[in-house]
Design an enzyme around this catalytic site. Structure first.
Site, PDB file in Angstrom:
ATOM      1  N   GLU A 135       0.858  -1.192   0.000  1.00  0.00           N
ATOM      2  CA  GLU A 135       0.000   0.000   0.000  1.00  0.00           C
ATOM      3  C   GLU A 135       0.888   1.234   0.000  1.00  0.00           C
ATOM      4  OE1 GLU A 135      -1.674   3.111   0.744  1.00  0.00           O
ATOM      5  OE2 GLU A 135      -1.918   2.433   2.799  1.00  0.00           O
ATOM      6  N   CYS A 162      -1.975   8.977   3.458  1.00  0.00           N
ATOM      7  CA  CYS A 162      -1.885   8.333   2.160  1.00  0.00           C
ATOM      8  C   CYS A 162      -3.134   8.616   1.341  1.00  0.00           C
ATOM      9  CB  CYS A 162      -1.632   6.838   2.295  1.00  0.00           C
ATOM     10  SG  CYS A 162      -2.806   6.010   3.323  1.00  0.00           S
TER      11      CYS A 162
END
Ligand SMILES: *[C@@H]1O[C@H](CO)[C@@H](O)[C@H](O)[C@H]1NC(C)=O
Ligand SMILES: *[C@@H]1O[C@H](CO)[C@@H](O)[C@H](O)[C@H]1NC(C)=O
Ligand SMILES: *[C@@H]1O[C@H](CO)[C@@H](O)[C@H](O)[C@H]1NC(C)=O
Length: 616
Positions: A324, A359
């Site tokens: 990720e 993020c």
């Protein structure tokens, strides 16, 4: 909202109506929902799984009025001169020293993995009741100690308490309680249809059983030291795995405390605490960890350059990874947006929470022409009002905290300069900020940059900082092209009044996650989380996240009816070794194919006839 416009007399009348309405409609409805809730999630209220009470001492550094010594450059760093195996910890908002820790050595990593495997050998047979009790105990502790946990996360990361309560605590509680409510159902063996061939399908049942992988690892980023560490632990424990967390050296101080909290929970429930362990080292030794043959799975949350190294190491042992990485998330504003003020609040939070170190933070606001200038005007006013500081030390109200370190400040400034040189307008910020009380703190000015276009580096490169960029799109197609126009594909938001239009746009975005008329709620909703393109691959979170930590063991068996009648599968004589008649054997199998797969009745009848004659 409706009440606001009412005059006073109307208010009283409204009030009486409201009371009646409340007593006879709202209250019964709420009670009904509550009753439904209890009966629908028996797990939550199972008396045998009651959370137990914990006593865990809070570190002084996280207590109010703590006065720690400050570090000054060049000592304001996590490296310790002449001691390559030490990690120094300090508060990025104030520069206060938090401690010095030894990096985990290779020998210690080996031992951790051996101990974890030993603990997992009995944990893999634990029942869901006990696993839920672990999660419930954690959940209860977090609920009762929100302040302390927030303060510990703030002390180590420099964020505000509000950022911590939303981005660390709320999301962790949601994950815990979602798995408590749904986890067992997801991990139950899944019944599958047997073969589609009529003759074989009649006899066979298929089933997938989800078994733990063993010892898994999560290499997590520093931006949410509590949540990023807890998320993988919760999923690993519930699926029957052991887990080693490799935390970022930037947040070793808080990570140690958070890991100890989980170990106290395990110990209190008489479970081997070695199920959960912490590893922390500098990048030089990380390769040894991620290529360790004792690990069965790696979840990596971090940046693309580091991901290349992790995946390369993991490949040595063929260890599967979920990766990720960053994003360049856009928020698209369509022309028919109604409440622009409310939207501006969403964008402010999505951009400046945790000083933009998210993020799934909003990296680009892509706005159609009608609302563009209005939004620029609102942000010009609002961004300027953000107050910076150390929220847990100051009495003043603080909106935005520090960044984790100052090592990317030059890069942020360069991105802003590049944009300005190509025609963007810098309305606020764009450079580091020296706080009068905390000159050693790593603050960057909240930045507003408008008229950004795709020729600028800041359009393509992840900022991971407090920079709001506005991009004007000519129409919907242009907005979609712009949104898709980076190498990343993690998250998107679209705001518009026509659900149909917004919904159509969702299908045209290269993105792993999309929120319609909202920001990032796909994350809270425990949906599978992960990106496309250079944002990574694989999913954690939700059902897919839990199943991803399991071996999907495929089991085929005779149908119960077959077992009942004692019918067992055997090799039919025409195809048994030694083959007596080649032609008959061929005839037998080809008829089996026709009988099983042909949709023409006459062919099937002929095939059955041939089968009855042993293939002749
Ligand atoms: C940095 O640390 C060293 C060793 O602890 C110390 O001698 C020196 O005075 C420190 N420098 C500053 C500027 O604090
Ligand atoms: C689950 O395991 C625990 C601990 O081994 C045991 O005490 C408990 O009775 C079990 N619960 C169920 C429902 O089997
Ligand atoms: C997103 O837009 C790009 C550029 O216009 C296009 O190539 C791509 O096919 C789009 N993605 C989807 C899923 O439609």
């Amino acid at each position: 909202m409706i009440f606001i416009d009412l005059k006073f007399q109307e208010w009283q009348w409204q009030y009486q109506i409201s009371t009646t309405f409340f007593v006879f409609v709202i209250l019964p409805t709420l009670l009904w929902i509550y009753a439904k809730y209890i009966t629908s999630s028996p797990n939550k209220y199972n008396k045998l799984e009651e959370p137990i009470k914990l006593v865990v001492p809070i570190p002084d550094e996280a207590k109010p009025h703590w006065k720690g010594k400050r570090l000054y450059p060049p000592n304001l760093t996590i490296r310790v001169p002449n001691e390559p195996n030490k990690i120094q910890s300090y508060c990025p908002a104030t520069g206060q020293y938090l401690g010095t820790f030894s990096a985990t050595s290779k020998e210690e990593m080996n031992q951790q993995i051996i101990n974890a495997k030993k603990a997992q050998n009995s944990w893999k047979n634990s029942n869901f009741s006990l696993r839920r009790q672990v999660l419930k105990t954690l959940s209860r502790y977090i609920l009762d100690n929100q302040q302390d946990i927030a303060r510990i996360a703030c002390r180590d990361s420099g964020k505000t308490k509000l950022d911590a309560s939303m981005g660390e605590i709320m999301v962790t509680l949601e994950k815990l309680n979602w798995i408590i409510a749904h986890g067992e159902r997801i991990l139950r063996p899944s019944q599958r249809p047997g073969p589609s061939n009529l003759l074989i399908g009649m006899m066979k049942n298929g089933e997938v059983r989800y078994e733990p992988l063993g010892v898994v690892a999560a290499l997590v980023s520093w931006n949410y030291p509590f949540h990023n560490l807890m998320g993988p632990i919760i999923a690993a424990l519930f699926t029957g795995n052991a887990i080693i967390i490799k935390c970022s050296e930037q947040v070793i101080w808080s990570s140690k405390w958070f890991i100890d909290l989980v170990r106290v929970v395990l110990r209190s429930l008489k479970i081997d605490e070695d199920l959960v362990q912490l590893c922390c080292c500098y990048p030089e030794d990380a390769d040894y960890f991620s290529s360790h043959p004792g690990l069965s799975h790696i979840t990596f949350i971090g940046s693309k350059p580091v991901a290349h190294k992790v995946v390369e190491s993991a490949a040595k042992e063929l260890t599967p990874c979920v990766v990720e990485l960053g994003g360049k998330d856009s928020l698209i504003v369509l022309d028919d947006i109604k409440d622009i003020k409310a939207l501006s609040s969403v964008i402010m939070r999505g951009t400046f929470q945790s000083a933009g170190q998210n993020c799934i933070g909003i990296e680009r606001v892509i706005c159609l022409p009608k609302s563009y200038e209005k939004l620029v005007e609102i942000f010009s006013e609002r961004v300027n009002q953000l107050r910076l500081g150390s929220d847990i030390d100051q009495l003043d109200e603080i909106d935005m905290g520090a960044m984790i370190s100052d090592n990317r400040f030059k890069q942020l400034e360069a991105l802003v300069e590049d944009a300005v040189s190509k025609g963007a307008r810098l309305i606020h910020g764009g450079k580091p900020y020296q706080h009068p009380n905390y000159p050693q703190g790593h603050y960057f000015e909240p930045t507003l940059l408008v008229d950004v276009d795709s020729s600028m580096r800041i359009f393509q490169e992840e900022v991971f900082g407090p920079v709001l960029t506005m991009i004007k799109a000519t129409d919907v197609d242009d907005a979609i092209n712009l949104a898709n126009g980076t190498e990343y594909g993690l998250g998107n938001s679209i705001f518009g009044s026509s659900f149909k239009q917004v919904n159509d746009i969702v299908n045209r975005l290269d993105s792993g996650n999309v929120a319609i008329n909202d920001f990032a709620t796909f994350y809270v909703a425990q949906l599978p989380f992960g990106g496309v393109k250079k944002s990574g691959y694989g999913k954690f979170g939700g059902e897919e996240g839990l199943l991803g930590l399991c071996v999907a063991k495929s089991v085929v068996m005779d149908k119960p009816l077959m077992r009942w009648f004692g019918v067992a599968t055997s090799i039919p004589p025409p195809i048994d070794y030694p083959i007596k008649d080649d032609k008959k054997a061929w005839g037998f199998v080809s008829s089996l194919n026709t009988a099983g797969y042909d949709s023409r009745v006459w062919e099937v009848v002929k095939a059955f006839k041939k089968l009855a004659k042993g293939g002749a």
